[in-house]
Write an enzyme that holds these catalytic residues in place. Structure first.
Site, PDB file in Angstrom:
ATOM      1  N   ARG A  82      53.856  44.392  62.854  1.00  0.00           N
ATOM      2  CA  ARG A  82      52.750  43.538  62.361  1.00  0.00           C
ATOM      3  C   ARG A  82      51.835  44.279  61.392  1.00  0.00           C
ATOM      4  NH1 ARG A  82      56.148  41.373  63.957  1.00  0.00           N
ATOM      5  NH2 ARG A  82      56.398  40.107  65.806  1.00  0.00           N
ATOM      6  N   GLU A 125      45.749  41.406  66.617  1.00  0.00           N
ATOM      7  CA  GLU A 125      46.789  41.102  65.612  1.00  0.00           C
ATOM      8  C   GLU A 125      46.158  40.217  64.534  1.00  0.00           C
ATOM      9  OE1 GLU A 125      50.672  39.892  67.014  1.00  0.00           O
ATOM     10  OE2 GLU A 125      50.906  38.498  65.346  1.00  0.00           O
ATOM     11  N   SER A 131      49.392  34.766  68.377  1.00  0.00           N
ATOM     12  CA  SER A 131      48.985  35.867  69.257  1.00  0.00           C
ATOM     13  C   SER A 131      47.724  36.538  68.734  1.00  0.00           C
ATOM     14  CB  SER A 131      50.111  36.902  69.337  1.00  0.00           C
ATOM     15  OG  SER A 131      51.217  36.337  69.989  1.00  0.00           O
TER      16      SER A 131
HETATM   17  C1  LIG Z   1      51.177  28.740  66.400  1.00  0.00           C
HETATM   18  C2  LIG Z   1      51.337  30.090  65.739  1.00  0.00           C
HETATM   19  C3  LIG Z   1      52.425  30.889  66.073  1.00  0.00           C
HETATM   20  C4  LIG Z   1      52.573  32.145  65.463  1.00  0.00           C
HETATM   21  N1  LIG Z   1      53.673  32.894  65.808  1.00  0.00           N
HETATM   22  C5  LIG Z   1      53.858  34.089  65.204  1.00  0.00           C
HETATM   23  C6  LIG Z   1      55.019  34.882  65.510  1.00  0.00           C
HETATM   24  O1  LIG Z   1      55.866  34.509  66.309  1.00  0.00           O
HETATM   25  N2  LIG Z   1      55.155  36.050  64.853  1.00  0.00           N
HETATM   26  C7  LIG Z   1      54.248  36.515  63.971  1.00  0.00           C
HETATM   27  O2  LIG Z   1      54.440  37.593  63.395  1.00  0.00           O
HETATM   28  N3  LIG Z   1      53.141  35.789  63.667  1.00  0.00           N
HETATM   29  C8  LIG Z   1      52.923  34.598  64.246  1.00  0.00           C
HETATM   30  N4  LIG Z   1      51.817  33.866  63.946  1.00  0.00           N
HETATM   31  C9  LIG Z   1      50.809  34.424  63.033  1.00  0.00           C
HETATM   32  C10 LIG Z   1      51.012  34.076  61.543  1.00  0.00           C
HETATM   33  O3  LIG Z   1      51.703  32.849  61.384  1.00  0.00           O
HETATM   34  C11 LIG Z   1      51.738  35.198  60.787  1.00  0.00           C
HETATM   35  O4  LIG Z   1      51.025  36.418  60.860  1.00  0.00           O
HETATM   36  C12 LIG Z   1      51.935  34.829  59.306  1.00  0.00           C
HETATM   37  O5  LIG Z   1      52.774  35.764  58.712  1.00  0.00           O
HETATM   38  C13 LIG Z   1      50.623  34.798  58.533  1.00  0.00           C
HETATM   39  O6  LIG Z   1      50.878  34.236  57.266  1.00  0.00           O
HETATM   40  P1  LIG Z   1      49.751  33.427  56.488  1.00  0.00           P
HETATM   41  O7  LIG Z   1      50.275  33.001  55.193  1.00  0.00           O
HETATM   42  O8  LIG Z   1      49.196  32.365  57.363  1.00  0.00           O
HETATM   43  O9  LIG Z   1      48.679  34.576  56.283  1.00  0.00           O
HETATM   44  P2  LIG Z   1      47.108  34.484  56.445  1.00  0.00           P
HETATM   45  O10 LIG Z   1      46.747  34.201  57.857  1.00  0.00           O
HETATM   46  O11 LIG Z   1      46.542  33.587  55.412  1.00  0.00           O
HETATM   47  O12 LIG Z   1      46.709  35.988  56.120  1.00  0.00           O
HETATM   48  C14 LIG Z   1      47.145  37.056  56.958  1.00  0.00           C
HETATM   49  C15 LIG Z   1      46.984  38.366  56.186  1.00  0.00           C
HETATM   50  O13 LIG Z   1      47.895  38.360  55.089  1.00  0.00           O
HETATM   51  C16 LIG Z   1      47.188  38.439  53.844  1.00  0.00           C
HETATM   52  N5  LIG Z   1      47.910  37.582  52.896  1.00  0.00           N
HETATM   53  C17 LIG Z   1      48.148  36.249  52.982  1.00  0.00           C
HETATM   54  N6  LIG Z   1      48.881  35.840  51.925  1.00  0.00           N
HETATM   55  C18 LIG Z   1      49.098  36.927  51.152  1.00  0.00           C
HETATM   56  C19 LIG Z   1      49.776  37.166  49.923  1.00  0.00           C
HETATM   57  N7  LIG Z   1      50.399  36.185  49.234  1.00  0.00           N
HETATM   58  N8  LIG Z   1      49.770  38.418  49.416  1.00  0.00           N
HETATM   59  C20 LIG Z   1      49.156  39.439  50.075  1.00  0.00           C
HETATM   60  N9  LIG Z   1      48.501  39.286  51.245  1.00  0.00           N
HETATM   61  C21 LIG Z   1      48.481  38.039  51.769  1.00  0.00           C
HETATM   62  C22 LIG Z   1      45.776  37.980  54.149  1.00  0.00           C
HETATM   63  O14 LIG Z   1      44.843  38.516  53.240  1.00  0.00           O
HETATM   64  C23 LIG Z   1      45.596  38.526  55.562  1.00  0.00           C
HETATM   65  O15 LIG Z   1      45.313  39.905  55.547  1.00  0.00           O
HETATM   66  C24 LIG Z   1      51.633  32.612  64.531  1.00  0.00           C
HETATM   67  C25 LIG Z   1      50.535  31.796  64.194  1.00  0.00           C
HETATM   68  C26 LIG Z   1      50.386  30.550  64.779  1.00  0.00           C
HETATM   69  C27 LIG Z   1      49.216  29.688  64.399  1.00  0.00           C
END
Ligand SMILES: Cc1cc2nc3c(=O)[nH]c(=O)nc-3n(C[C@H](O)[C@H](O)[C@H](O)COP(=O)(O)OP(=O)(O)OC[C@H]3O[C@@H](n4cnc5c(N)ncnc54)[C@H](O)[C@@H]3O)c2cc1C
Length: 315
Positions: A185, A303, A233
Site C-alpha cells: 500500500r 492506510e 480498510s
Molecule cells: C469499499 C472499498 C473497498 C476497498 N478495497 C480495497 C482493497 O481491497 N484494496 C486496496 O488496496 N484498496 C481498497 N480500497 C481503497 C481504495 O479503493 C484504493 O486505495 C484505491 O487505489 C484508491 O484509488 P483512488 O483513485 O480512489 O485514490 P484517492 O483515494 O483519490 O487517492 C489516494 C491517494 O492516491 C493519490 N492519487 C489519486 N489519483 C492519483 C493520480 N492519478 N496520480 C497520482 N496520485 C494519485 C492521492 O493523492 C492520494 O494520495 C477500498 C476502498 C473502498 C471504498
C-alpha cells in the site's frame, strides 16, 4: 483555512494563472467515498496536458501545494478543506485500450472497469481489482491490491507529470514499475506527481474462468464488506495479522464517535453518516488505534490518506 501555504494572496495568484480552469472553494467531500470534508481553495479538472501545464505554472507562481484526487476512495479530507490546488483528471484520462496482452489505461480509468474489460478480452491477472473502487492513478500511488495480488504484480510502466517541475518541466515522463518502490500500500509516487497513464501486462487466459472469478470476488465483497460511506480498510494489516481482527478483539466493533462509527460488518471499516464530519472519522481512527495498542501492544498505521490531519503516530 488560510496560512502561509494557502494564503489569500497565493490563491489569487494561482487563480489568475488558472483562469476559467479553476473553481474556487470547491467542496471535496462529494469527490470522496466518505462524502465528508471541506473545500479545496482551488479545484481543477485537468482534461489535457495543457491543463496540467497550467496547474504547474500556477504552482510555480503561487507556491501552493497540490492534491491529486482520484475516485477519493482512500482519502479523508479535514473539515477545514485543503489549502491548495486539488486536481482531478477528466474523462480524456479515463480511456482503456487492450492490445494482445497489454493494457494501456488512463490515470482516471476505473479499476473495476479495467478488471471487467480485461477479463472480457480473455486476459487474466487483473480480476482482483474488480472490488477496488479506485482509479488507475490512485491504485498505482497506493499499490492497491487484494485477493492475493496487487498493482505491482502486473504494472509495467507509468507516465507521470510532475506538477512541481514548473511550466516547462511538466511533461509526461515514463517510469518503469521497477523504479516506483511499490510496497504494501505504498509507492515512491510523490504528492505533486500525477499518474496520467499506466501500462499493464497480463497473461492470456480463459474468458469464462476470468469472469467466474470476477463474479466470485463481487459476491465475496458484498457478503463481507459494508456499503455506505467509507474508504475501505482504515488501517494496514500489521505483519502476519489482520487489523480488522485486532480492532474487533480490542472491542472496537460498532464503536461511535459523533457522526462516525466502526462498521458492524467489518471492524477495519469506518462509516461516515450522511452530512457527517471528517473530524469524527479521524477521532474514531485515533481512538480505535489507541484501543488496539492498549489491548495487544500493536501500533496500527493508517492506510487511508489523511489530508489536513496530524496522525499521532507512525504512518
Ligand atoms: C469499499 C472499498 C473497498 C476497498 N478495497 C480495497 C482493497 O481491497 N484494496 C486496496 O488496496 N484498496 C481498497 N480500497 C481503497 C481504495 O479503493 C484504493 O486505495 C484505491 O487505489 C484508491 O484509488 P483512488 O483513485 O480512489 O485514490 P484517492 O483515494 O483519490 O487517492 C489516494 C491517494 O492516491 C493519490 N492519487 C489519486 N489519483 C492519483 C493520480 N492519478 N496520480 C497520482 N496520485 C494519485 C492521492 O493523492 C492520494 O494520495 C477500498 C476502498 C473502498 C471504498
Amino acid at each position: 483555512m488560510t496560512g502561509p501555504a494557502g494564503g489569500d494572496h497565493a490563491v489569487e495568484v494561482a487563480a489568475a494563472v488558472l483562469g476559467d480552469r479553476a473553481r474556487i472553494e470547491a467542496p471535496l467531500g462529494p469527490l470522496t467515498t466518505y462524502r465528508v470534508g471541506g473545500p479545496a481553495r482551488l479545484l481543477v479538472e485537468a482534461d489535457s496536458q495543457s491543463d496540467l501545464v497550467a496547474v504547474a505554472a500556477a504552482v510555480a507562481a503561487s507556491g501552493l501545494p497540490t492534491l491529486v484526487v482520484g475516485r477519493g476512495s482512500n482519502l479523508l479530507v479535514s473539515d477545514d478543506g485543503f489549502a491548495g490546488i486539488a486536481v482531478v483528471l477528466g474523462a480524456s484520462y479515463a480511456e482503456v485500450t487492450v492490445a494482445h496482452d497489454v493494457v494501456v489505461a488512463g490515470g482516471a480509468a476505473s479499476l473495476p472497469v479495467v478488471a471487467r474489460r480485461t477479463a472480457a478480452s480473455g486476459l487474466t491477472g487483473f480480476e482482483w481489482a474488480v472490488g477496488v473502487p479506485g482509479s488507475v492513478g490512485g491504485a498505482v500511488r497506493m499499490n492497491a491490491g487484494g485477493h492475493g495480488s496487487d498493482m505491482a504484480a502486473t504494472l509495467r510502466s507509468i507516465h507521470v507529470v510532475d506538477l512541481s517541475a514548473g511550466e516547462d518541466g511538466a511533461v509526461p515522463a515514463t517510469l518503469a514499475a521497477a523504479d516506483l518502490e511499490l510496497g504494501y500500500r505504498c509507492s515512491a509516487v510523490a504528492q505533486g506527481q500525477v499518474v496520467v497513464e499506466a501500462e499493464i501486462a497480463l497473461a492470456c487466459g480463459d474468458r469464462d474462468e476470468a469472469e467466474r472469478e470476477i463474479a466470485g470476488i463481487v459476491r465475496w465483497r458484498r457478503e463481507n464488506q459494508p456499503g455506505g460511506a467509507n474508504a475501505g480498510s482504515v488501517f494496514t494489516n500489521p505483519p502476519g495479522d489482520s487489523a480488522g481482527r485486532l480492532v474487533e478483539e480490542a472491542g472496537g466493533r460498532g464503536r461511535r464517535s459523533g457522526t462516525a462509527s466502526v462498521s458492524d460488518k467489518h471492524a477495519n471499516f469506518i462509516q461516515a453518516d450522511p452530512g457527517g464530519r471528517a473530524g469524527d472519522v479521524f477521532d474514531l481512527m485515533v481512538e480505535v488505534a489507541g484501543l488496539v495498542e492498549v489491548s495487544c501492544g500493536v501500533v496500527l498505521r493508517p492506510e487511508t490518506r489523511l489530508v489536513g490531519f496530524d496522525w499521532p503516530g507512525p504512518r
